[in-house]
Each structure stands twice: as structure tokens, then as C-alpha cells.
Design an enzyme around this catalytic site. Structure first.
Site, PDB file in Angstrom:
ATOM      1  N   SER A 167      21.454  53.547   3.857  1.00 37.44           N
ATOM      2  CA  SER A 167      22.884  53.078   3.161  1.00 37.44           C
ATOM      3  C   SER A 167      22.987  51.604   3.184  1.00 37.44           C
ATOM      4  CB  SER A 167      24.069  53.833   3.636  1.00 37.44           C
ATOM      5  OG  SER A 167      25.302  53.433   3.144  1.00 37.44           O
ATOM      6  N   TYR A 214      30.624  56.246  10.231  1.00 39.23           N
ATOM      7  CA  TYR A 214      29.479  56.219   9.290  1.00 39.23           C
ATOM      8  C   TYR A 214      28.963  54.775   9.199  1.00 39.23           C
ATOM      9  CZ  TYR A 214      27.154  56.322   4.710  1.00 39.23           C
ATOM     10  OH  TYR A 214      26.177  56.284   3.712  1.00 39.23           O
TER      11      TYR A 214
END
Length: 253
Positions: free
Chosen positions: A131, A144
Site C-alpha cells: 500500500s 494499518y
């Protein structure tokens, strides 16, 4: 066709939908033999049936042995399964633990199981879906962001440690991708990710271009390279700009 994956035994975790399903479809289209893993057995089976692959539902951390039985050899392992845990430092311990387990330790466990065989034969390809949050950060999502930094660091470590021994590593770092995970990011995702979101197939395209060019860092959103450079060269300015984004988000709540 990408010669490097024709006939290869490929595992894609978290492949019941989104990026994982797109990767599984693309590898199959390129002539690979694909194991489709997902916690949702029905979704894993549906994708496997679609591409002529093998469904291995369950915890991504524990499927290497079964995948070896199914494929004979695992030539490519796509550590794609992930959790998009939001929250701040105040998030429950269980939220942090799940994020670490799925976003980082599942990658470590897979590498631990695969590397002895790969190093013995002098080849193997590890694909980590990270990501852009692993290069930058994401507002409103401390677990996250932190664990995706960990996932990127582990992929980087694998590459620098084993590339001279035939191990290829790729770290995929997209921003917003039109998946269920993006939908779950709520107002923060609407502000930061949704305006430039791409389709899962675009991520698969970027990976295969990176495989052809033998590149470690895969950026489906090319602009992330500039953000990453700005973060490294002037971190205080970058943090100030990100704080403006944080404040804009807070004002919208």
C-alpha cells in the site's frame, strides 16, 4: 505473455475479491497454475472455478504446505491478504494484534516456509501487496499505516538479503483501489483515496509490467514516487502538509 510466469506455480492470498482476485486472474491468463486462498471458502472457490485454479481457503499463514501439495512447487507467492484496520493509538490491543498478524507476520511465516526450497534451487518470487500507506501513511488508520510500513520493510529486507541468490521480490504500493477495503475506509478514504482510485486490474497490470522490468517497487499510482521523495527530502514540510489534510478531515466530521 510474461515468460517468467508461464507454467509457474502461483499462490495468491486474499484472492476471493479485489486486488487478489485480479492478480489470480492475470497469473492464470499468463499461463500459471494458481492456488486461490481466501478466508471466505465460497469466494475462493468461485475465483478458482473461474480461472481453472485450485481453491485453498483458510488462514493465509498456514497454506504453504497445502499449496506445495497442490502445485508441486510454489514459484510465486503473492502475500496479498490484508486488513485495513482504522483507528488511532487508542485502538484496542486486538485490533493492533490482528493488523500485525495479517499485514506483517503472515508474510514472515510464508517466507520462512518457502525460502529454504527457493534458496536451494536458486529461484523464487515473493510479491507483497503493501500500500502507499507503507511508504507514506494514512490519516485515521494508525494500525494499518504502521503495519504496512512493516510489510514494506520486510519485503525490502528480503530483496536486499537474497537477490544475489535468485530471489525476486516485488512490493506493490497503490493508493486507493476500488475494492471493499476502500469502501470500508469511510470519510478518510473518501477524502484521500477515492478521487484517484483505480481498478484492481490496473494493479495487476502494474505488477506484470514490474515483473517484465525486474523492478522491486511497483507504483500503480506513479505520483506516489513524488510524494515518497518529498517525505524523504523534507520530512517537516511533508508532515505539515499531511497535518493540513488531517485537519481538513477532522473539520468534515
Amino acid at each position: 505473455m510474461v515468460e517468467a510466469v508461464q507454467g509457474a506455480g502461483v499462490v495468491v492470498t486474499g484472492a476471493g475479491g479485489g486486488i487478489g482476485a485480479a492478480l489470480a486472474r492475470r497469473f492464470a491468463a499468463e499461463g500459471a497454475r494458481v492456488v486461490v486462498n481466501d478466508l471466505d471458502a465460497g469466494k475462493a472457490q468461485a475465483v478458482a472455478d473461474e480461472i481453472g485454479g485450485t481453491a485453498l481457503p483458510g488462514d493465509a499463514s498456514a497454506i504453504v504446505e497445502a499449496a506445495l501439495d497442490a502445485l508441486g512447487t510454489v514459484d510465486v507467492y503473492c502475500a496479498n491478504a490484508g486488513v485495513g484496520s482504522g483507528g488511532s493509538e487508542a485502538a484496542e490491543e486486538s485490533v493492533w494484534e490482528l493488523a500485525w498478524d495479517v499485514n506483517v507476520m503472515a508474510h514472515v511465516r510464508a517466507a520462512r516456509a518457502l525460502l529454504p526450497g527457493w534458496l536451494e534451487r536458486g529461484s523464487g518470487r515473493f510479491v507483497s501487496t503493501v500500500s502507499a500507506a507503507g511508504l507514506l501513511t494514512m490519516i485515521g488508520a494508525a494500525p494499518y499505516s504502521v503495519t504496512k510500513h512493516g510489510a514494506y520493510a520486510f519485503a525490502e529486507w528480503l530483496s536486499l538479503t537474497y537477490r544475489h541468490r535468485g530471489i525476486k521480490v516485488h512490493a506493490i504500493c497503490p493508493q486507493g483501489v476500488r475494492t471493499d477495503m476502500l469502501s470500508a475506509t469511510g470519510s478518510a478514504g473518501d477524502l484521500v483515496l477515492k478521487p484517484t482510485a483505480i481498478d484492481p486490474d490496473d494493479v495487476a497490470d502494474a505488477l506484470f509490467k514490474g515483473i517484465e522490468e525486474d523492478r522491486f517497487l511497483i507504483l500503480p499510482h506513479p505520483e506516489v514516487a513524488g510524494y515518497y521523495q518529498a517525505r524523504a527530502t523534507d520530512p517537516d514540510r511533508w508532515l505539515t502538509n499531511m497535518n493540513h489534510l488531517q485537519r481538513k478531515w477532522e473539520e468534515s466530521l
